[in-house]
Design an enzyme around this catalytic site. Structure first.
Site, PDB file in Angstrom:
ATOM      1  N   GLU A 150      -7.285   5.143  -7.672  1.00 14.46           N
ATOM      2  CA  GLU A 150      -6.288   6.205  -7.664  1.00 14.46           C
ATOM      3  C   GLU A 150      -6.776   7.430  -8.426  1.00 14.46           C
ATOM      4  O   GLU A 150      -7.378   7.303  -9.488  1.00 14.46           O
ATOM      5  CB  GLU A 150      -5.033   5.639  -8.331  1.00 14.46           C
ATOM      6  N   TYR A 191      -1.787  13.902  -5.421  1.00  9.31           N
ATOM      7  CA  TYR A 191      -1.968  12.462  -5.641  1.00  9.31           C
ATOM      8  C   TYR A 191      -2.818  11.895  -4.512  1.00  9.31           C
ATOM      9  O   TYR A 191      -2.590  12.202  -3.335  1.00  9.31           O
ATOM     10  CB  TYR A 191      -0.610  11.742  -5.674  1.00  9.31           C
TER      11      TYR A 191
END
Ligand code: GDP
Ligand code: MN
Length: 377
Positions: free
Chosen positions: A189, A101
């Protein structure tokens, strides 16, 4: 404003972030063509502006163009969390060996952007954040200095990224930061950023939120707005420069000033009613704007009454009254309307409305009580 995955990844790739080859399709046939061009296995990904598409069945693999067409047809017929799927992204499928992530958002408390990274990326990242927050590394970025190389390296070390990937990871982290900053994003993101079976680093998913207050200086991004996902009334309101948010109640609110609009909603609730919307017609609202606002409010079939609460300052009550008359002429509302006008040119405004079929009130409390009463009648 939310960007779709394919839009976000395209932006990231301009900043040096590697992304899979692929294109977006709006029909199953197109998906098949793209799959044929890519050759080999592809992944068909619903483009809807909600998270958790994978878990909802909106992300599926296809082994060949024929399968791609089938799967695309199925996904294009889906609705995910209430949103219809109108486009799919057809990407070459990745062989995943690890999901990371990597994201940037604003840390309001620290008053700085923060880069977050985790070796436990993928669809369970929310669970990771909730149950084992220590697995998410955070590094604040000085907005004037930008992301420094050592910070990117610290993150790479912190998530146990093998050393051979550090260089490219640095490039990805810095690209993500520049995309975030230059696009005035509030979120950028990549989840997952994957290490592939053949040991490449590639951004499989992308997500960006752009600060609406900065859209005016990004016409290219403004053009990317997906009007499908917004309530039509909100799209219409933006055209007229009105701040409008649809709610679920029955009392339509037409107010000048955001603070007053909030207060009006509070008072409606205090007297047992439910507002149907938040609406700030803004300072100096013209008759046009008021008419547009009334049309928008009345386009909601749940609206049983409309409350006008206008505090004349820069906005002149007579101008608002003219707007109301224009609007009444145009839309011929079937619901009762309560009006409270005070401040600049209120007298003149009230005189203009005297012959209109409206309930008048002196104070906000009185206006709200009357609106609640007629909405429930
Ligand atoms: P999200 O569920 O909306 O976040 O969509 P993602 O694009 O992140 O996909 C969800 C999950 O699907 C990923 O975490 C991967 O595990 C899987 N996935 C996505 N693309 C591929 C791919 O090309 N190959 C494989 N094997 N899995 C993929
Ligand atoms: Mn994802």
């Amino acid at each position: 404003m939310k960007l779709h995955e394919y839009q976000s990844k395209l932006i990231f790739s301009r900043y040096g972030v590697p992304i899979p080859k692929g294109r977006v399709a709006s029909t199953a046939i197109e998906a098949r063509t793209i799959a044929a061009e890519l050759g080999g296995r592809v992944v068909i990904k619903s483009q809807v502006l909600v998270g958790g598409r994978g878990k909802a069945g909106g992300i599926r693999l296809a082994n060949n163009p024929h399968e791609a067409e089938d799967v695309a047809a199925q996904i294009l017929a889906m609705e995910i969390k209430g949103l219809p799927v109108r486009k799919v992204l057809v990407d070459e499928a990745a062989n995943i060996s690890k999901e990371i992530y990597l994201g940037i958002t604003n840390d309001r408390a620290a008053r700085k952007p923060v880069m977050m990274a985790s070796a436990a990326g993928g669809v369970e990242i929310e669970e990771v954040a909730r149950l084992t927050p220590e697995k998410i590394l955070k590094v604040h970025i000085d907005p004037l200095l930008g992301l420094k190389d050592y910070q990117a390296r610290d993150i790479a070390v912190g998530i146990d990224l093998p050393k051979e990937h550090w260089k490219l990871f640095g490039q990805i982290a810095s690209g993500l930061w520049r995309a975030y900053q230059e696009c005035d994003a509030t979120l950028a993101e990549i989840n997952p950023l994957v290490i592939t079976g053949d040991n490449r680093l590639i951004a499989l998913d992308g997500k960006m939120l752009i600060d609406d207050n900065a859209i005016f200086r990004h016409s290219d991004l403004a053009d990317m707005r997906d009007l499908d996902i917004e309530a039509p009334a909100e799209v219409e309101a933006r055209k007229y420069g009105l701040s409008f948010i649809k709610l679920d109640g029955s009392i339509g609110c037409m107010v000048n000033g955001a603070g007053l609009a909030m207060t009006t909603m509070d008072i409606i609730k205090l007297f047992g009613g439910e507002p149907a919307n938040f609406l700030d017609i803004g300072g100096g609202a013209s008759a046009d704007k008021v008419a547009a606002a009334l049309r928008i409010i009345l386009s909601d079939p749940h609206v049983k009454a409309v409350l006008f609460n206008v505090f004349g300052g820069i906005t002149r009550c007579d101008e608002v009254a003219r707007g109301i008359l224009t609007a009444l002429d145009e839309v011929k509302p079937q619901v009762p309307m309560v009006v409270r006008l005070v401040g600049t040119n209120a007298e003149e405004g009230r005189r203009l409305l005297a012959n209109a079929d409206m309930i008048t009130a002196e104070t906000l409390a009185e206006a709200a009580q009357k609106a609640v009463a007629v909405a429930q009648a």
